[in-house]
Design a protein around this motif. Structure first.
Motif, PDB file in Angstrom:
ATOM      1  N   ILE A  24       1.057  -1.213   0.076  1.00  0.00           N
ATOM      2  CA  ILE A  24      -0.082  -0.019   0.186  1.00  0.00           C
ATOM      3  C   ILE A  24       0.795   1.103  -0.066  1.00  0.00           C
ATOM      4  O   ILE A  24       0.678   2.159  -0.764  1.00  0.00           O
ATOM      5  N   PHE A  25       1.921   1.241   0.747  1.00  0.00           N
ATOM      6  CA  PHE A  25       2.974   2.382   0.900  1.00  0.00           C
ATOM      7  C   PHE A  25       3.378   2.787  -0.560  1.00  0.00           C
ATOM      8  O   PHE A  25       3.536   3.675  -1.111  1.00  0.00           O
ATOM      9  N   SER A  26       3.979   1.715  -1.275  1.00  0.00           N
ATOM     10  CA  SER A  26       4.369   1.775  -2.546  1.00  0.00           C
ATOM     11  C   SER A  26       3.298   2.267  -3.729  1.00  0.00           C
ATOM     12  O   SER A  26       3.699   3.166  -4.281  1.00  0.00           O
ATOM     13  N   PHE A  27       2.008   1.811  -3.466  1.00  0.00           N
ATOM     14  CA  PHE A  27       1.337   2.178  -4.288  1.00  0.00           C
ATOM     15  C   PHE A  27       0.795   3.832  -3.921  1.00  0.00           C
ATOM     16  O   PHE A  27       0.504   4.409  -5.039  1.00  0.00           O
ATOM     17  N   ILE A  28       1.074   4.497  -2.853  1.00  0.00           N
ATOM     18  CA  ILE A  28       0.750   5.696  -2.507  1.00  0.00           C
ATOM     19  C   ILE A  28       1.790   6.407  -3.336  1.00  0.00           C
ATOM     20  O   ILE A  28       1.459   7.506  -3.881  1.00  0.00           O
ATOM     21  N   GLY A  29       3.167   6.097  -3.469  1.00  0.00           N
ATOM     22  CA  GLY A  29       4.112   6.546  -4.338  1.00  0.00           C
ATOM     23  C   GLY A  29       3.663   6.851  -5.791  1.00  0.00           C
ATOM     24  O   GLY A  29       3.805   7.804  -6.583  1.00  0.00           O
ATOM     25  N   GLY A  30       2.777   5.675  -6.202  1.00  0.00           N
ATOM     26  CA  GLY A  30       2.351   5.827  -7.571  1.00  0.00           C
ATOM     27  C   GLY A  30       1.248   6.931  -7.786  1.00  0.00           C
ATOM     28  O   GLY A  30       1.315   7.549  -8.775  1.00  0.00           O
ATOM     29  N   VAL A  31       0.457   6.941  -6.704  1.00  0.00           N
ATOM     30  CA  VAL A  31      -0.545   8.126  -6.737  1.00  0.00           C
ATOM     31  C   VAL A  31       0.120   9.197  -6.666  1.00  0.00           C
ATOM     32  O   VAL A  31      -0.104  10.179  -7.457  1.00  0.00           O
ATOM     33  N   TRP A  32       1.273   9.793  -5.877  1.00  0.00           N
ATOM     34  CA  TRP A  32       1.876  10.661  -5.946  1.00  0.00           C
ATOM     35  C   TRP A  32       2.515  11.085  -7.052  1.00  0.00           C
ATOM     36  O   TRP A  32       2.621  12.170  -7.698  1.00  0.00           O
ATOM     37  N   TRP A  33       3.097  10.126  -7.903  1.00  0.00           N
ATOM     38  CA  TRP A  33       3.797  10.221  -9.282  1.00  0.00           C
ATOM     39  C   TRP A  33       2.485  10.804 -10.221  1.00  0.00           C
ATOM     40  O   TRP A  33       2.581  11.564 -11.065  1.00  0.00           O
ATOM     41  N   GLY A  34       1.301  10.354  -9.992  1.00  0.00           N
ATOM     42  CA  GLY A  34       0.429  10.704 -10.940  1.00  0.00           C
ATOM     43  C   GLY A  34      -0.196  12.048 -10.552  1.00  0.00           C
ATOM     44  O   GLY A  34      -0.328  12.980 -11.373  1.00  0.00           O
ATOM     45  N   PHE A  35      -0.150  12.589  -9.202  1.00  0.00           N
ATOM     46  CA  PHE A  35      -0.634  13.720  -8.752  1.00  0.00           C
ATOM     47  C   PHE A  35       0.492  14.756  -9.365  1.00  0.00           C
ATOM     48  O   PHE A  35       0.249  15.912 -10.145  1.00  0.00           O
TER      49      PHE A  35
END
Length: 123
Positions: A24-35
Motif C-alpha cells: 500500500i505504501f508503494s502504491f501511495i508513491g504511484g499516486v503521488w507520481w500521478g499527482f
C-alpha cells in the motif's frame, strides 16, 4: 488470529499485515507520481523524489524487519501515518482531488494502527 496463543499464526499474520502495508505504501508513491504529472507539465525533481520515496522506504524496511524483528516495522507504520502531509501538499497545489484527504486520513491512520497493533501482538 494474532490473539490466539499460537506463535506460528501470529508470525504469519504479522508477515501478511507487514507485506500488505509495504504494498500500500508503494502504491501511495504511484499516486503521488500521478499527482505530480496531473497538470501536464514535466514534474520537478522534488515531486519525483517524493513519488519514489514510499517504494524505496517500504523496500528498505524489509531487511530492517528481517534483522530486528517486528519492531523494525514501527518505522513503516510511522511513515504511513505521516504520509498524508505529502498528499496535503499536492492538494494545496490543486493536483489532488478535493475528496482525497477525506479518504487518505482514515486509511492512513487505520493502516498504521493495524501494523502497530500487529507489532505489539506478535511480541
Amino acid at each position: 488470529m494474532m490473539m490466539l496463543d499460537d506463535p506460528a499464526s501470529s508470525e504469519a499474520m504479522f508477515t501478511a499485515i507487514f507485506a500488505y502495508t509495504t504494498l500500500i505504501f508503494s502504491f501511495i508513491g504511484g499516486v503521488w507520481w500521478g499527482f505530480s504529472s496531473a497538470d501536464g507539465r514535466r514534474p520537478g525533481w522534488a515531486d519525483l523524489t517524493l513519488a519514489v520515496f514510499p517504494s524505496l522506504a517500504a523496500f528498505l524496511t524489509l531487511p530492517l524487519v528481517a534483522q530486528t524483528g517486528p519492531d523494525g516495522a514501527v518505522l513503516l507504520a510511522l511513515l504511513v501515518l505521516v504520509s498524508p502531509v505529502i498528499d496535503l501538499r499536492f492538494r494545496r497545489r490543486g493536483l489532488a482531488p478535493t475528496w482525497w484527504m477525506r479518504l487518505r486520513m482514515p486509511l492512513s491512520i487505520g493502516l498504521s494502527t493495524l501494523l502497530g497493533a500487529a507489532v505489539w501482538l506478535v511480541r
